[in-house]
Design a protein around this motif. Structure first.
Motif, PDB file in Angstrom:
ATOM      1  N   ASN A  87       0.827  -1.356  -0.077  1.00 19.02           N
ATOM      2  CA  ASN A  87      -0.107   0.093   0.027  1.00 19.02           C
ATOM      3  C   ASN A  87       0.735   1.145  -0.081  1.00 19.02           C
ATOM      4  OD1 ASN A  87      -2.263  -1.537  -0.040  1.00 19.02           O
ATOM      5  ND2 ASN A  87      -2.491  -1.389   2.088  1.00 19.02           N
ATOM      6  N   GLY A  88       0.660   2.122  -0.779  1.00 17.29           N
ATOM      7  CA  GLY A  88       1.303   3.260  -1.127  1.00 17.29           C
ATOM      8  C   GLY A  88       2.115   3.263  -2.537  1.00 17.29           C
ATOM      9  N   ASP A  89       2.298   4.674  -2.708  1.00 19.60           N
ATOM     10  CA  ASP A  89       2.796   5.089  -4.259  1.00 19.60           C
ATOM     11  C   ASP A  89       4.430   4.509  -4.410  1.00 19.60           C
ATOM     12  OD1 ASP A  89       3.994   6.829  -2.800  1.00 19.60           O
ATOM     13  OD2 ASP A  89       2.707   8.459  -3.687  1.00 19.60           O
ATOM     14  N   PRO A 139      -4.360   0.413  12.563  1.00 21.73           N
ATOM     15  CA  PRO A 139      -3.565   0.358  11.432  1.00 21.73           C
ATOM     16  C   PRO A 139      -3.993  -0.884  10.603  1.00 21.73           C
ATOM     17  CG  PRO A 139      -2.292  -0.423  13.116  1.00 21.73           C
ATOM     18  CD  PRO A 139      -3.387   0.021  13.792  1.00 21.73           C
ATOM     19  N   LYS A 140      -3.716  -0.681   9.284  1.00 19.67           N
ATOM     20  CA  LYS A 140      -4.094  -1.722   8.308  1.00 19.67           C
ATOM     21  C   LYS A 140      -3.619  -3.315   8.819  1.00 19.67           C
ATOM     22  CE  LYS A 140      -4.319  -2.663   3.129  1.00 19.67           C
ATOM     23  NZ  LYS A 140      -3.750  -4.126   3.655  1.00 19.67           N
ATOM     24  N   GLN A 141      -2.584  -3.213   9.436  1.00 22.25           N
ATOM     25  CA  GLN A 141      -1.926  -4.385  10.082  1.00 22.25           C
ATOM     26  C   GLN A 141      -2.973  -5.037  10.887  1.00 22.25           C
ATOM     27  OE1 GLN A 141      -0.237  -1.907   9.459  1.00 22.25           O
ATOM     28  NE2 GLN A 141       1.758  -2.316   8.699  1.00 22.25           N
ATOM     29  N   VAL A 142      -3.759  -4.366  11.738  1.00 22.83           N
ATOM     30  CA  VAL A 142      -4.511  -4.791  12.749  1.00 22.83           C
ATOM     31  C   VAL A 142      -5.802  -5.149  11.880  1.00 22.83           C
ATOM     32  CG1 VAL A 142      -6.073  -4.229  14.592  1.00 22.83           C
ATOM     33  CG2 VAL A 142      -3.835  -3.600  14.807  1.00 22.83           C
ATOM     34  N   ILE A 143      -6.333  -4.593  11.065  1.00 13.03           N
ATOM     35  CA  ILE A 143      -7.668  -4.653  10.425  1.00 13.03           C
ATOM     36  C   ILE A 143      -7.193  -5.897   9.245  1.00 13.03           C
ATOM     37  CG2 ILE A 143      -9.026  -3.871   8.364  1.00 13.03           C
ATOM     38  CD1 ILE A 143      -8.174  -1.047   9.389  1.00 13.03           C
ATOM     39  N   ASP A 144      -6.165  -6.164   8.845  1.00 10.55           N
ATOM     40  CA  ASP A 144      -5.872  -7.431   8.005  1.00 10.55           C
ATOM     41  C   ASP A 144      -5.712  -8.580   8.723  1.00 10.55           C
ATOM     42  OD1 ASP A 144      -6.126  -5.623   5.730  1.00 10.55           O
ATOM     43  OD2 ASP A 144      -3.952  -5.790   5.316  1.00 10.55           O
ATOM     44  N   ARG A 150       0.452   6.413   6.740  1.00  9.49           N
ATOM     45  CA  ARG A 150      -0.141   5.484   5.603  1.00  9.49           C
ATOM     46  C   ARG A 150      -0.656   3.869   5.879  1.00  9.49           C
ATOM     47  NH1 ARG A 150       4.824   7.723   2.061  1.00  9.49           N
ATOM     48  NH2 ARG A 150       4.193   9.400   1.258  1.00  9.49           N
ATOM     49  N   ASP A 151      -0.094   3.853   7.112  1.00  6.57           N
ATOM     50  CA  ASP A 151      -0.841   2.516   7.683  1.00  6.57           C
ATOM     51  C   ASP A 151      -2.271   2.747   8.216  1.00  6.57           C
ATOM     52  OD1 ASP A 151       1.476   0.975   7.089  1.00  6.57           O
ATOM     53  OD2 ASP A 151       2.523   1.424   8.932  1.00  6.57           O
ATOM     54  N   PHE A 152      -2.709   4.043   8.389  1.00  2.00           N
ATOM     55  CA  PHE A 152      -3.971   3.883   8.979  1.00  2.00           C
ATOM     56  C   PHE A 152      -4.981   4.312   7.939  1.00  2.00           C
ATOM     57  CE2 PHE A 152      -0.865   3.993  12.322  1.00  2.00           C
ATOM     58  CZ  PHE A 152      -1.509   3.631  13.343  1.00  2.00           C
ATOM     59  N   PRO A 153      -5.748   3.766   7.253  1.00  2.84           N
ATOM     60  CA  PRO A 153      -6.643   3.931   6.220  1.00  2.84           C
ATOM     61  C   PRO A 153      -7.614   5.252   6.723  1.00  2.84           C
ATOM     62  CG  PRO A 153      -6.532   1.613   6.491  1.00  2.84           C
ATOM     63  CD  PRO A 153      -5.845   2.205   7.688  1.00  2.84           C
ATOM     64  N   ILE A 154      -8.144   5.185   7.992  1.00  2.81           N
ATOM     65  CA  ILE A 154      -9.225   6.184   8.231  1.00  2.81           C
ATOM     66  C   ILE A 154      -8.809   7.666   8.306  1.00  2.81           C
ATOM     67  CG2 ILE A 154      -8.806   6.122  10.773  1.00  2.81           C
ATOM     68  CD1 ILE A 154     -11.889   5.894  10.880  1.00  2.81           C
ATOM     69  N   LEU A 155      -7.326   7.796   8.414  1.00  2.00           N
ATOM     70  CA  LEU A 155      -6.741   9.162   8.218  1.00  2.00           C
ATOM     71  C   LEU A 155      -6.949   9.764   6.992  1.00  2.00           C
ATOM     72  CD1 LEU A 155      -3.610   8.654  10.370  1.00  2.00           C
ATOM     73  CD2 LEU A 155      -5.809   9.257  11.228  1.00  2.00           C
ATOM     74  N   ASN A 191      -0.182  -9.360   4.742  1.00  2.00           N
ATOM     75  CA  ASN A 191      -1.673  -9.749   4.379  1.00  2.00           C
ATOM     76  C   ASN A 191      -2.376 -10.201   5.261  1.00  2.00           C
ATOM     77  OD1 ASN A 191      -0.858 -11.978   4.830  1.00  2.00           O
ATOM     78  ND2 ASN A 191      -0.971 -12.977   2.660  1.00  2.00           N
ATOM     79  N   GLY A 192      -2.208 -10.003   6.610  1.00  2.00           N
ATOM     80  CA  GLY A 192      -2.863 -10.415   7.757  1.00  2.00           C
ATOM     81  C   GLY A 192      -2.633 -11.791   8.141  1.00  2.00           C
ATOM     82  N   ALA A 193      -1.818 -12.744   7.434  1.00  2.00           N
ATOM     83  CA  ALA A 193      -1.273 -13.807   8.000  1.00  2.00           C
ATOM     84  C   ALA A 193      -0.238 -13.767   9.429  1.00  2.00           C
ATOM     85  CB  ALA A 193      -0.749 -14.631   6.818  1.00  2.00           C
TER      86      ALA A 193
END
Length: 638
Positions: free
Chosen positions: A128-130, A271-276, A245-250, A196-198
């Motif tokens: 995630n990120g450019d 962060p996305k790592q927790v969500i995933d 960038r790890d926090f989508p809601i921001l 990826n959540g694994a």
């Protein structure tokens, strides 16, 4: 062989070109001409191995790195690279996906730029990120850190060198260095993309069929984490722009403005790592834990008990048996009150709390006091919001059985002298409960150094899910305490005449617990541990000092809580405005703050107010967001 027109016995350019072409076809690079015809060929798996450093090159030469597995949400196609296709890396519409990349390909950790095995042995799905953000992530470690830790002058490759193909064999130095770097999790903060959540390989298998997992045993005396983070982990420099960038809601829009989240004392973003990780659990591991003889039960049990191990290390508890999963800090305090308190306190006994307490650390003790004729005493605070230790000492006596207090005030941000309060209570023969709901996300916590009998916190305050929290308790004390709920999972044996309970933690986890969110809490702890709690505390302190100085310049503002030792809370009132009106005006600019009594009415009334506006900070906040907050307040006064 003919000579050139200068008659100097040198071959002609045409002959040199022909020889070069023959050499190219015969050499190790000859495979390149055949790759485009091999659909989905993996150019990275052809090389013997990917080395972190080219040990045959000069020390100060740029290191060759494995190509990033993905960029901008997909992977760069090997065939596209070999065919020389023009790729616009700045075009967000460009697709680089290549599903045929080898699952054994090495990957880069964008947080450090280190080459390391892909997560769980599988190629990560996305970054995630450019492209620009990826290049920044590969150059985070300063040269001075590299010289100190690795004895080399330079690690990061220049952007144009990212896709070079290394051919060198592993040397001894590479092998040893990789062993060190393998300790660095591929889900490091700032890596938004390789996770990826694994789950990582569970360090300690907890399921009863653990032999089928082939996981290595870990000695019980494994090094405990220090205040600087888990032993052996290299903490990268703190870069808030990458972390955000790890926090989508921001990236959320509120009233047409980008969200500025300054309500962190109420709850933190995830962060996305927790969500995933939570999503991965429901997709691949969902099962009730313990007992069942099937694979998903084993996965779920290892994930759940693995999270308990992470909490133990995070708090530096002596044993995983001292970690109880509950719904949050409120439930944890109620558990102690309605089990140990009901069992051990008697009429005339005294409980001491501080004036700073959240309602959750007042009401349960009031209920118990009313039931058992106990007496509650309150430690006063001064005009800055600091607890008065001299007055506290006067409250201690032979009837004092429990001291329960907050480590950080949620309403004022005051950091209490917790270790001193605990020590004095123990000298008086009392037990101590520390409310850490507002401290665990802002500073390192060591429950053994603190010597608290109980310590509580909520997962959602430390970038984890809601509905999950922790009660730490000394193991002997937990095992002497009666359970407060009965049901499945907490019993050894049941007859109609008698029930035998498990020891802790099982005796306090009746029924099916919040398994997925416990796993998510473990991921959140991984995240802040990777950042480093000392770095978080330092950065937030800078933000707090910066915000305090600017807020003092707002005409008509009164800061509530000005203790020298504070965490990231800024409570204030503004002349001529109701607190809810200030909150509404800030909301129009996308700024989220809390306006109200913050479930801490006694301490606010100590300062003569019923409510305050409470911006509260976290490590993903910035000085620019504080500027916007202060400028909006200035505009209100104008």
């Amino acid at each position: 062989m003919s000579t050139n027109i200068n008659n100097d016995n040198l071959p002609s350019p045409q002959e040199l070109e022909a020889l070069a072409n023959q050499l190219f076809k015969a050499g190790p690079g000859g495979f390149l001409s055949e790759l485009p015809s091999q659909k989905g060929a993996d150019i990275f798996s052809i090389a013997p191995d990917i080395s972190l450093f080219n040990t045959s090159a000069p020390v100060n030469a740029p290191a060759q790195q494995a190509p990033p597995s993905t960029i901008g949400g997909g992977g760069i196609s090997p065939s596209a690279v070999n065919q020389g296709n023009a790729v616009n890396l700045q075009d967000p519409q460009t697709s680089f996906a290549d599903p045929n990349l080898s699952s054994q390909s090495p990957s880069l950790s964008p947080a450090t730029g280190y080459s390391q095995p892909a997560f769980g042995g599988q190629l990560p799905v996305q970054l995630n990120g450019d492209y620009e953000s990826y290049l920044k992530k590969t150059d985070l470690i300063p040269d001075v850190l590299l010289r100190q830790n690795f004895g080399v002058e330079q690690l990061s490759a220049a952007p144009q060198d990212l896709f070079h193909l290394p051919y060198q064999q592993d040397q001894h130095f590479d092998t040893e260095l990789k062993k060190v770097l393998e300790q660095i999790s591929t889900s490091a903060p700032g890596s938004s993309g390789i996770f990826n959540g694994a789950p990582t390989t569970t360090a300690v298998p907890f399921y009863f069929l653990n032999d089928t997992h082939g996981l290595p045993a870990v000695k019980a005396d494994k090094a405990q984490p220090s205040k600087a983070g888990i032993s052996g982990i290299i903490t990268p420099p703190f870069d808030v722009n990458i972390i955000r960038r790890d926090f989508p809601i921001l990236q959320e829009q509120v009233n047409g403005k980008q969200l500025v989240w300054l309500d962190n004392a109420a709850t933190t973003q995830k962060p996305k790592q927790v969500i995933d990780r939570i999503s991965y659990f429901y997709k691949h591991e969902n099962s009730n834990i313990h007992r069942a003889a099937h694979e998903l039960a084993a996965r779920a049990t290892d994930a759940y008990e693995g999270a308990r191990k992470k909490v133990q290390q995070f708090l530096n508890a002596g044993s995983i048996n001292e970690i109880i999963f509950v719904r949050g800090a409120t439930e944890a305090i109620n558990l102690v009150a309605k089990s140990w308190g009901d069992q051990n306190l008697n009429a005339g006994d005294e409980i001491i709390v501080s004036h700073l307490e959240h309602h959750a650390n007042i009401v349960p003790w009031q209920q118990l006091a009313a039931k058992k004729s106990l007496k509650i005493k309150v430690i006063p605070v001064d005009d800055d919001g600091q607890v008065l230790i001299d007055e506290y000492v006067k409250l201690l006596g032979p009837r004092t059985k429990l001291v329960s207090f907050t480590q950080v005030s949620n309403a004022l941000g005051t950091v209490t002298p917790a270790a001193q309060i605990v020590q004095l209570a123990h000298l008086a023969g009392a037990k101590v409960l520390v409310d850490g709901a507002q401290s665990v996300s802002h500073m390192p916590v060591d429950v053994r150094a603190l010597d608290a009998d109980w310590f509580v916190f909520s997962g959602h305050k430390v970038f984890g899910p809601t509905g999950i929290g922790v009660l730490y308790g000394k193991e002997y004390l937990l095992n002497e305490t009666q359970p407060w709920q009965g049901g499945g999972n907490m019993i050894k044996d049941v007859t109609f005449e008698h029930t035998q309970y498990h020891d802790a933690p099982g005796r306090f986890e009746a029924g099916t617990g919040n398994i997925a969110d416990a796993v998510g809490l473990g991921a959140a702890i991984d995240y802040v541990t990777r950042l480093g709690m000392p770095l978080i505390a330092q950065y937030e302190h800078y933000l707090l000092v910066y915000a305090t100085q600017l807020l003092k310049e707002v005409k008509g503002i009164r800061l509530i809580g000005t203790a020298p030792e504070k965490a990231s809370v800024l409570s204030f009132v503004l002349d001529g405005y109701k607190t809810e009106d200030v909150g509404a005006a800030l909301n129009q600019q996308g700024i989220a703050v809390r306006s109200g009594h913050h479930c801490a009415q006694p301490i606010l009334r100590r300062f003569g107010v019923e409510s305050t506006v409470r911006p509260s900070l976290a490590f993903y906040n910035t000085c620019a967001e504080i500027d916007l907050l202060v400028n909006t307040l200035h505009s209100l006064k104008r």
